[in-house]
Design a protein around this motif. Sequence first.
Motif, short mmCIF file in Angstrom:
data_model
loop_
_atom_site.label_atom_id
_atom_site.label_comp_id
_atom_site.label_asym_id
_atom_site.label_seq_id
_atom_site.Cartn_x
_atom_site.Cartn_y
_atom_site.Cartn_z
N LEU A 1 8.70 48.94 101.42
CA LEU A 1 9.37 47.66 101.17
C LEU A 1 9.40 47.31 99.68
O LEU A 1 9.40 46.14 99.30
CB LEU A 1 8.71 46.52 101.97
N ARG A 2 9.44 48.33 98.84
CA ARG A 2 9.39 48.10 97.40
C ARG A 2 10.53 47.19 96.94
O ARG A 2 10.33 46.29 96.09
CB ARG A 2 9.45 49.43 96.65
N GLU A 3 11.71 47.38 97.47
CA GLU A 3 12.86 46.59 97.03
C GLU A 3 12.66 45.10 97.31
O GLU A 3 13.04 44.25 96.50
CB GLU A 3 14.13 47.09 97.72
N LEU A 4 12.04 44.78 98.44
CA LEU A 4 11.76 43.38 98.75
C LEU A 4 10.67 42.84 97.84
O LEU A 4 10.75 41.71 97.35
CB LEU A 4 11.34 43.25 100.22
N ARG A 5 9.65 43.65 97.60
CA ARG A 5 8.54 43.22 96.73
C ARG A 5 9.04 42.97 95.30
O ARG A 5 8.56 42.06 94.62
CB ARG A 5 7.42 44.25 96.75
N GLU A 6 10.00 43.77 94.86
CA GLU A 6 10.53 43.58 93.51
C GLU A 6 11.32 42.28 93.40
O GLU A 6 11.44 41.72 92.31
CB GLU A 6 11.42 44.76 93.14
N ILE A 7 11.83 41.80 94.52
CA ILE A 7 12.57 40.53 94.52
C ILE A 7 11.63 39.34 94.53
O ILE A 7 11.85 38.35 93.82
CB ILE A 7 13.53 40.48 95.73
N ILE A 8 10.56 39.41 95.30
CA ILE A 8 9.73 38.21 95.50
C ILE A 8 8.60 38.08 94.48
O ILE A 8 8.06 36.99 94.31
CB ILE A 8 9.17 38.16 96.93
N TYR A 9 8.24 39.19 93.80
CA TYR A 9 7.15 39.13 92.83
C TYR A 9 7.70 39.32 91.41
O TYR A 9 8.63 40.11 91.21
CB TYR A 9 6.11 40.22 93.10
N PRO A 10 7.12 38.66 90.43
CA PRO A 10 7.58 38.88 89.04
C PRO A 10 7.29 40.28 88.54
O PRO A 10 8.02 40.81 87.71
CB PRO A 10 6.79 37.81 88.25
N SER A 11 6.21 40.89 89.05
CA SER A 11 5.90 42.28 88.72
C SER A 11 5.04 42.84 89.84
O SER A 11 4.38 42.09 90.57
CB SER A 11 5.16 42.38 87.38
N LEU A 12 5.04 44.17 89.97
CA LEU A 12 4.28 44.81 91.02
C LEU A 12 2.97 45.35 90.46
O LEU A 12 2.92 45.87 89.34
CB LEU A 12 5.08 45.97 91.64
N LYS A 13 1.91 45.24 91.26
CA LYS A 13 0.62 45.77 90.86
C LYS A 13 0.67 47.30 90.87
O LYS A 13 1.37 47.90 91.70
CB LYS A 13 -0.47 45.29 91.81
N PRO A 14 -0.07 47.94 89.97
CA PRO A 14 -0.12 49.41 90.01
C PRO A 14 -0.69 49.89 91.34
O PRO A 14 -1.60 49.28 91.90
CB PRO A 14 -1.06 49.76 88.85
N GLU A 15 -0.12 50.97 91.85
CA GLU A 15 -0.60 51.52 93.11
C GLU A 15 -1.96 52.19 92.92
O GLU A 15 -2.24 52.77 91.87
CB GLU A 15 0.41 52.53 93.67
N ARG A 16 -2.79 52.09 93.96
CA ARG A 16 -4.07 52.76 93.92
C ARG A 16 -3.86 54.28 93.95
O ARG A 16 -3.00 54.77 94.67
CB ARG A 16 -4.94 52.35 95.12
N SER A 17 -4.63 54.98 93.17
CA SER A 17 -4.50 56.43 93.12
C SER A 17 -5.70 57.08 93.80
O SER A 17 -6.77 56.49 93.91
CB SER A 17 -4.42 56.91 91.67
N GLY A 18 -5.48 58.31 94.26
CA GLY A 18 -6.57 59.05 94.88
C GLY A 18 -6.63 58.85 96.38
O GLY A 18 -6.12 57.88 96.93
#
Length: 280
Positions: free
Chosen positions: A194-211
């Motif tokens: 749902l990245r496209e929706l998250r990009e609309i509702i949040y001013p910026s996205l948190k970095p994804e957890r790695s590992g």
Amino acid sequence: MPHTAFTALACPLDGAPLTREGASWRCETGHSFDIARQGYIHLLPVQHKRSRDPGDSKAMVAARQRFLDAGHYRPIADAVSQATLADAAPDAPLACLDAGCGEGYYLRQLAAAADDGPKLALLGLDISKWAVQAAARQDPRAAWVVGSNAKLPVLPATLDRVLCLFGFPVYAEFARVLKPGGLLLQVDAGPDHLRELREIIYPSLKPERSGEAPLPTGFSHAGSDTLRYPLTLTGTDTIADLLVMTPHFYRASAEGRARAAALTAVTLTVDIRLTRYRRH
């Protein structure tokens, strides 16, 4: 084969086996739990609640039911059902718990997928009474329970499969209730879900957890799969239902929710990871 309700339930107060007596379930020490008129059992003692009305609200449950019944997440349900039924013995009942079942969509899809396969003993559990009520109204075959993953009202080593789909896994409890060799099937959102929706509702996205996530105690890794597909939604009501059924509705600002509410159509990425863990 006809599917049945899972019956190896445990008293949430003392862990003793529960036995059905008429319209109640009782343990040997005298604790009694009535079956609600909708057909579910409330096994969440008040002292185990963190709020007066825990879990999803009635509105969230209704939104999720409309969205899922429209088939938008049917590929996820199909993948979960296939993984659940893989290697199942055709002549032995398969005891399955959906831990955090919501209104029961995935358990109903599993039952439909197994109609020509093994007989299932079904248990759906959720901390939201509104979700369990909705599930019980739609399918009387399963045992539907209001309860908590933190203290499952299930006897030890009685389940063949535990499903935890977009939920809150409690691995120690899952290990306790699974039989040796039983499977935990866990679905989590992938980095692009749902990245496209998250990009609309949040001013910026948190970095994804790695590992990779650490291996839960008591389990071995039995494989994982990624499922990705595009999902086009049209209509403000459908988009609103998706937002309300996710945590993003409550995490987003009023401005972010307003931007989502203005959408009449959107194409999203569904990105999930299905991980299988086998109980030692």
